[in-house]
Motif scaffolding. Structure first.
Motif, mmCIF file in Angstrom:
data_model
loop_
_atom_site.group_PDB
_atom_site.id
_atom_site.type_symbol
_atom_site.label_atom_id
_atom_site.label_comp_id
_atom_site.label_asym_id
_atom_site.label_seq_id
_atom_site.Cartn_x
_atom_site.Cartn_y
_atom_site.Cartn_z
ATOM 1 N N THR A 17 0.833 -1.208 0.000
ATOM 2 C CA THR A 17 0.000 0.000 0.000
ATOM 3 C C THR A 17 0.861 1.249 0.000
ATOM 4 N N ALA A 18 1.835 1.276 0.888
ATOM 5 C CA ALA A 18 2.710 2.439 1.008
ATOM 6 C C ALA A 18 3.470 2.709 -0.283
ATOM 7 N N LEU A 19 4.037 1.680 -0.868
ATOM 8 C CA LEU A 19 4.822 1.864 -2.085
ATOM 9 C C LEU A 19 3.954 2.386 -3.226
ATOM 10 N N ALA A 20 2.723 1.882 -3.339
ATOM 11 C CA ALA A 20 1.820 2.373 -4.384
ATOM 12 C C ALA A 20 1.505 3.850 -4.178
ATOM 13 N N PHE A 21 1.221 4.244 -2.951
ATOM 14 C CA PHE A 21 0.906 5.643 -2.674
ATOM 15 C C PHE A 21 2.122 6.549 -2.875
ATOM 16 N N ILE A 22 3.305 6.050 -2.521
ATOM 17 C CA ILE A 22 4.526 6.837 -2.695
ATOM 18 C C ILE A 22 4.785 7.110 -4.172
ATOM 19 N N VAL A 23 4.490 6.148 -5.024
ATOM 20 C CA VAL A 23 4.649 6.340 -6.469
ATOM 21 C C VAL A 23 3.550 7.258 -7.015
ATOM 22 N N GLU A 24 2.351 7.141 -6.475
ATOM 23 C CA GLU A 24 1.204 7.893 -6.998
ATOM 24 C C GLU A 24 1.301 9.393 -6.748
ATOM 25 N N VAL A 25 1.613 9.793 -5.518
ATOM 26 C CA VAL A 25 1.529 11.204 -5.135
ATOM 27 C C VAL A 25 2.359 12.134 -6.021
ATOM 28 N N PRO A 26 3.628 11.829 -6.344
ATOM 29 C CA PRO A 26 4.408 12.760 -7.181
ATOM 30 C C PRO A 26 3.816 12.982 -8.573
ATOM 31 N N LEU A 27 3.026 12.048 -9.060
ATOM 32 C CA LEU A 27 2.434 12.194 -10.390
ATOM 33 C C LEU A 27 1.450 13.359 -10.457
ATOM 34 N N TYR A 28 0.988 13.823 -9.308
ATOM 35 C CA TYR A 28 0.076 14.966 -9.278
ATOM 36 C C TYR A 28 0.808 16.292 -9.512
ATOM 37 N N PHE A 29 2.121 16.275 -9.448
ATOM 38 C CA PHE A 29 2.879 17.527 -9.526
ATOM 39 C C PHE A 29 3.791 17.590 -10.754
ATOM 40 N N VAL A 30 3.586 16.695 -11.714
ATOM 41 C CA VAL A 30 4.442 16.653 -12.896
ATOM 42 C C VAL A 30 4.146 17.793 -13.848
ATOM 43 N N TYR A 31 2.866 18.170 -13.972
ATOM 44 C CA TYR A 31 2.458 19.192 -14.943
ATOM 45 C C TYR A 31 1.861 20.399 -14.220
ATOM 46 N N ASP A 32 2.138 21.601 -14.752
ATOM 47 C CA ASP A 32 1.589 22.826 -14.182
ATOM 48 C C ASP A 32 0.117 23.006 -14.554
ATOM 49 N N GLY A 33 -0.228 22.735 -15.811
ATOM 50 C CA GLY A 33 -1.598 22.877 -16.272
ATOM 51 C C GLY A 33 -2.321 21.546 -16.266
ATOM 52 N N PRO A 34 -3.407 21.450 -17.049
ATOM 53 C CA PRO A 34 -4.120 20.161 -17.151
ATOM 54 C C PRO A 34 -3.185 19.063 -17.656
ATOM 55 N N PRO A 35 -3.056 17.976 -16.931
ATOM 56 C CA PRO A 35 -2.150 16.893 -17.337
ATOM 57 C C PRO A 35 -2.762 16.062 -18.462
ATOM 58 N N PRO A 36 -1.942 15.368 -19.230
ATOM 59 C CA PRO A 36 -2.494 14.466 -20.252
ATOM 60 C C PRO A 36 -3.269 13.324 -19.603
ATOM 61 N N PRO A 107 -7.690 17.648 -22.643
ATOM 62 C CA PRO A 107 -7.120 17.403 -21.314
ATOM 63 C C PRO A 107 -7.787 18.270 -20.246
ATOM 64 N N ILE A 108 -8.112 17.678 -19.124
ATOM 65 C CA ILE A 108 -8.686 18.413 -17.993
ATOM 66 C C ILE A 108 -7.908 18.069 -16.739
ATOM 67 N N ASP A 109 -8.014 18.942 -15.758
ATOM 68 C CA ASP A 109 -7.415 18.679 -14.448
ATOM 69 C C ASP A 109 -8.537 18.252 -13.513
ATOM 70 N N PRO A 110 -8.704 16.967 -13.274
ATOM 71 C CA PRO A 110 -9.852 16.505 -12.480
ATOM 72 C C PRO A 110 -9.817 16.962 -11.028
ATOM 73 N N THR A 111 -8.663 17.419 -10.556
ATOM 74 C CA THR A 111 -8.599 17.859 -9.163
ATOM 75 C C THR A 111 -9.408 19.119 -8.916
ATOM 76 N N ASN A 112 -9.679 19.901 -9.970
ATOM 77 C CA ASN A 112 -10.521 21.088 -9.773
ATOM 78 C C ASN A 112 -11.685 21.180 -10.748
ATOM 79 N N GLU A 113 -11.785 20.249 -11.689
ATOM 80 C CA GLU A 113 -12.887 20.293 -12.650
ATOM 81 C C GLU A 113 -13.940 19.231 -12.396
ATOM 82 N N VAL A 114 -13.668 18.292 -11.516
ATOM 83 C CA VAL A 114 -14.663 17.273 -11.141
ATOM 84 C C VAL A 114 -15.114 17.602 -9.719
#
Length: 230
Positions: A17-36, A107-114
């Motif tokens: 569980t921890a390893l999956a979450f550790i890999v997941e979280v940085p993916l939210y900060f890869v792109y400044d705008g809407p991610p692909p 492309p949309i940013d679901p963190t603020n559009e959903v």
């Protein structure tokens, strides 16, 4: 399920569980705008796998409590229930985000559009994690399944999550630390949880060999009592 099997399963599931979450979280900060779409769907898939491992962990944790300290089985059941509800709510949030991304023609940013996920990821998730961590901490403190730092850190992390419960009153800008979907309310809490789970998983795995010899607890036993593994 005996104690050794429960410890082994709980420890390994917690680490996964921890390893999956550790890999997941940085993916939210890869792109400044809407991610692909590939970025969003990849991080959601990794998160879904992590949540699946979390289900295994809470089930094994309940069995471990039942095997070692039956008197606190009720607390293990409460921790299991809180964990299952948290996983369910988070999976619903992931489904809403994935569906919106797949359906969009750009492309949309679901963190603020959903908008439906704001409270699920934010306040509701923080409430459920507060309950889960509090019950895990209480269970560990009473059952002495693991070293003292595990239940103390669980209480601290529960308090931190509780501090973010009122975030629903502070808008929906992900760039704001304390917004309903802010990076402090969601991403930071996820990162902290993942590293706590990593430490907990390591401690649980390390306790497997020592649990049979009763060498985990550092508390002096009272006269006439049987020493239990911490």
């Amino acid at each position: 399920m005996n104690e050794t099997t429960a410890r082994r399963l709980a420890g390994r599931a917690c680490l996964a569980t921890a390893l999956a979450f550790i890999v997941e979280v940085p993916l939210y900060f890869v792109y400044d705008g809407p991610p692909p779409d590939s970025n969003v769907l990849a991080r959601l898939l990794i998160g879904i796998l992590g949540l699946t491992f979390l289900l295994v962990f809470v089930a094994a944790f309940r069995e471990l409590v039942r095997a070692v300290r039956p008197a606190y089985e009720w607390a293990g059941n409460l921790a299991f229930t809180a964990g299952v509800v948290y996983v369910t709510v988070t999976l619903v949030s992931s489904g809403l985000e994935a569906g919106a991304v797949i359906a969009a023609d750009h492309p949309i940013d679901p963190t603020n559009e959903v908008s439906g996920t704001y409270i699920l990821y934010g306040t509701i998730g923080r409430v459920l994690l507060t309950l889960f961590l509090t019950t895990v901490g209480y269970t560990l403190s009473r059952s002495e399944l693991l070293p003292r730092w595990t239940h103390r850190s669980a209480y601290v992390l529960a308090c931190v999550n509780a501090a973010f419960v009122p975030s629903l009153f502070f808008g929906n800008d992900p760039a704001h630390f304390y917004a309903a979907n802010g990076w402090g309310t969601t991403a930071s809490m996820g990162a902290i949880l993942s590293y706590w789970l990593l430490a907990l998983g390591i401690s649980t795995c390390r306790s497997i060999g020592r649990s049979r010899s009763g060498q985990l607890t550092d508390r002096p036993s009272a006269p006439g009592t049987v020493r239990r593994p911490a």
